[in-house]
Design a protein around this motif. Structure first.
Motif, PDB file in Angstrom:
ATOM      1  N   SER A  25      45.226  62.003  42.774  1.00  0.00           N
ATOM      2  CA  SER A  25      45.948  63.228  42.430  1.00  0.00           C
ATOM      3  C   SER A  25      46.277  63.237  40.947  1.00  0.00           C
ATOM      4  N   GLY A  26      46.543  64.433  40.421  1.00  0.00           N
ATOM      5  CA  GLY A  26      47.007  64.572  39.061  1.00  0.00           C
ATOM      6  C   GLY A  26      46.000  65.103  38.066  1.00  0.00           C
ATOM      7  N   ARG A  27      44.736  64.982  38.357  1.00  0.00           N
ATOM      8  CA  ARG A  27      43.676  65.491  37.471  1.00  0.00           C
ATOM      9  C   ARG A  27      42.523  65.975  38.342  1.00  0.00           C
ATOM     10  N   THR A  28      41.417  66.373  37.699  1.00  0.00           N
ATOM     11  CA  THR A  28      40.248  66.852  38.429  1.00  0.00           C
ATOM     12  C   THR A  28      39.422  65.667  38.900  1.00  0.00           C
ATOM     13  N   PHE A  29      39.480  65.416  40.179  1.00  0.00           N
ATOM     14  CA  PHE A  29      38.866  64.220  40.780  1.00  0.00           C
ATOM     15  C   PHE A  29      37.371  64.128  40.482  1.00  0.00           C
ATOM     16  N   SER A  30      36.692  65.254  40.542  1.00  0.00           N
ATOM     17  CA  SER A  30      35.236  65.247  40.416  1.00  0.00           C
ATOM     18  C   SER A  30      34.751  64.844  39.029  1.00  0.00           C
ATOM     19  N   MET A  34      34.625  56.480  40.205  1.00  0.00           N
ATOM     20  CA  MET A  34      35.620  55.715  40.966  1.00  0.00           C
ATOM     21  C   MET A  34      35.077  54.342  41.318  1.00  0.00           C
ATOM     22  N   GLY A  35      35.988  53.391  41.406  1.00  0.00           N
ATOM     23  CA  GLY A  35      35.564  52.041  41.725  1.00  0.00           C
ATOM     24  C   GLY A  35      36.549  51.330  42.628  1.00  0.00           C
ATOM     25  N   TRP A  36      36.073  50.266  43.237  1.00  0.00           N
ATOM     26  CA  TRP A  36      36.912  49.351  44.012  1.00  0.00           C
ATOM     27  C   TRP A  36      36.782  47.957  43.411  1.00  0.00           C
ATOM     28  N   PHE A  37      37.909  47.299  43.280  1.00  0.00           N
ATOM     29  CA  PHE A  37      37.992  45.922  42.831  1.00  0.00           C
ATOM     30  C   PHE A  37      38.801  45.148  43.859  1.00  0.00           C
ATOM     31  N   ARG A  38      38.752  43.831  43.769  1.00  0.00           N
ATOM     32  CA  ARG A  38      39.577  43.009  44.644  1.00  0.00           C
ATOM     33  C   ARG A  38      40.056  41.770  43.899  1.00  0.00           C
ATOM     34  N   GLN A  39      41.174  41.249  44.372  1.00  0.00           N
ATOM     35  CA  GLN A  39      41.753  40.063  43.751  1.00  0.00           C
ATOM     36  C   GLN A  39      42.286  39.141  44.831  1.00  0.00           C
ATOM     37  N   ALA A  40      41.696  37.959  44.909  1.00  0.00           N
ATOM     38  CA  ALA A  40      42.144  36.938  45.848  1.00  0.00           C
ATOM     39  C   ALA A  40      43.184  36.063  45.154  1.00  0.00           C
ATOM     40  N   PRO A  41      44.038  35.381  45.924  1.00  0.00           N
ATOM     41  CA  PRO A  41      45.074  34.525  45.323  1.00  0.00           C
ATOM     42  C   PRO A  41      44.472  33.498  44.371  1.00  0.00           C
ATOM     43  N   GLY A  42      45.008  33.421  43.165  1.00  0.00           N
ATOM     44  CA  GLY A  42      44.552  32.443  42.199  1.00  0.00           C
ATOM     45  C   GLY A  42      43.265  32.787  41.498  1.00  0.00           C
ATOM     46  N   VAL A  93      43.485  41.396  47.870  1.00  0.00           N
ATOM     47  CA  VAL A  93      44.092  42.708  47.661  1.00  0.00           C
ATOM     48  C   VAL A  93      43.018  43.596  47.031  1.00  0.00           C
ATOM     49  N   TYR A  94      42.805  44.755  47.636  1.00  0.00           N
ATOM     50  CA  TYR A  94      41.772  45.674  47.162  1.00  0.00           C
ATOM     51  C   TYR A  94      42.423  46.816  46.395  1.00  0.00           C
ATOM     52  N   PHE A  95      41.861  47.097  45.220  1.00  0.00           N
ATOM     53  CA  PHE A  95      42.386  48.132  44.339  1.00  0.00           C
ATOM     54  C   PHE A  95      41.333  49.209  44.113  1.00  0.00           C
ATOM     55  N   CYS A  96      41.740  50.455  44.120  1.00  0.00           N
ATOM     56  CA  CYS A  96      40.831  51.489  43.649  1.00  0.00           C
ATOM     57  C   CYS A  96      41.198  51.845  42.222  1.00  0.00           C
ATOM     58  N   ALA A  97      40.217  52.380  41.496  1.00  0.00           N
ATOM     59  CA  ALA A  97      40.404  52.681  40.085  1.00  0.00           C
ATOM     60  C   ALA A  97      39.586  53.909  39.715  1.00  0.00           C
ATOM     61  N   ALA A  98      40.053  54.608  38.674  1.00  0.00           N
ATOM     62  CA  ALA A  98      39.400  55.833  38.208  1.00  0.00           C
ATOM     63  C   ALA A  98      39.023  55.689  36.736  1.00  0.00           C
ATOM     64  N   ALA A  99      37.818  56.145  36.408  1.00  0.00           N
ATOM     65  CA  ALA A  99      37.306  56.034  35.045  1.00  0.00           C
ATOM     66  C   ALA A  99      36.892  57.401  34.527  1.00  0.00           C
ATOM     67  N   ARG A 100      37.449  57.812  33.379  1.00  0.00           N
ATOM     68  CA  ARG A 100      37.137  59.123  32.812  1.00  0.00           C
ATOM     69  C   ARG A 100      36.101  59.017  31.692  1.00  0.00           C
ATOM     70  N   THR A 107      31.553  49.084  35.743  1.00  0.00           N
ATOM     71  CA  THR A 107      31.768  47.874  36.532  1.00  0.00           C
ATOM     72  C   THR A 107      32.814  46.942  35.929  1.00  0.00           C
ATOM     73  N   GLY A 108      33.234  47.179  34.706  1.00  0.00           N
ATOM     74  CA  GLY A 108      34.220  46.320  34.078  1.00  0.00           C
ATOM     75  C   GLY A 108      35.630  46.842  34.266  1.00  0.00           C
ATOM     76  N   ARG A 109      36.577  45.920  34.332  1.00  0.00           N
ATOM     77  CA  ARG A 109      37.966  46.336  34.500  1.00  0.00           C
ATOM     78  C   ARG A 109      38.423  47.239  33.358  1.00  0.00           C
ATOM     79  N   ASP A 110      37.979  46.929  32.160  1.00  0.00           N
ATOM     80  CA  ASP A 110      38.385  47.712  30.992  1.00  0.00           C
ATOM     81  C   ASP A 110      37.743  49.100  30.951  1.00  0.00           C
ATOM     82  N   ASP A 111      36.772  49.342  31.792  1.00  0.00           N
ATOM     83  CA  ASP A 111      36.125  50.661  31.848  1.00  0.00           C
ATOM     84  C   ASP A 111      37.000  51.685  32.568  1.00  0.00           C
ATOM     85  N   TYR A 112      38.006  51.208  33.287  1.00  0.00           N
ATOM     86  CA  TYR A 112      38.814  52.087  34.127  1.00  0.00           C
ATOM     87  C   TYR A 112      40.156  52.411  33.489  1.00  0.00           C
TER      88      TYR A 112
END
Length: 125
Positions: A25-30, A34-42, A93-100, A107-112
């Motif tokens: 929400s908050g901007r034009t989604f299209s 969009m991406g999914w990332f995940r982070q396991a403990p440690g 833990v699975y995270f979604c992310a949006a890249a404009r 594919t990089g964290r800094d791209d989002y």
């Protein structure tokens, strides 16, 4: 400001399936890849999957290729991650992310630009 809210995580046995959802929400989604990332403990947060703004293209990490499917519904402002044949090593833990930006399949964290709060996925053996 973009807001992302994940849902659908939980506890599942190895071999089972889960579908994660991420409401945008908050901007034009299209206009956002969009991406999914995940982070396991440690461990560091790692790329899982991405889908282009027009949903014409997808790209996956080798570790999930053939088991996970990313999709989006631009009418519902939602991106999904269908996870099949889950393994204990998918626990994270699975995270979604949006890249404009201009990268078609980021594919990089800094791209989002925006991140959700995360949802826990636990796969028992």
């Amino acid at each position: 400001q973009v807001q992302l809210v994940e849902s659908g995580g939980g506890l599942v046995q190895a071999g089972g399936s889960l579908r994660l959802s991420c409401a945008f929400s908050g901007r034009t989604f299209s206009l956002y890849a969009m991406g999914w990332f995940r982070q396991a403990p440690g461990k560091e947060r790692e790329f899982v999957a991405t889908i282009s703004w027009g949903a014409g293209s997808t790209y996956y990490a080798d570790s999930v290729k053939g088991r996970f499917t990313i999709s989006r519904d631009n009418a519902k402002n939602t991106v999904y991650l269908q996870m099949n044949s889950l393994k204990p090593e998918d626990t994270a833990v699975y995270f979604c992310a949006a890249a404009r930006g201009s990268i078609y399949l980021p594919t990089g964290r800094d791209d989002y630009d925006y991140w959700g709060q995360g949802t826990q996925v636990t796969v028992s053996s």
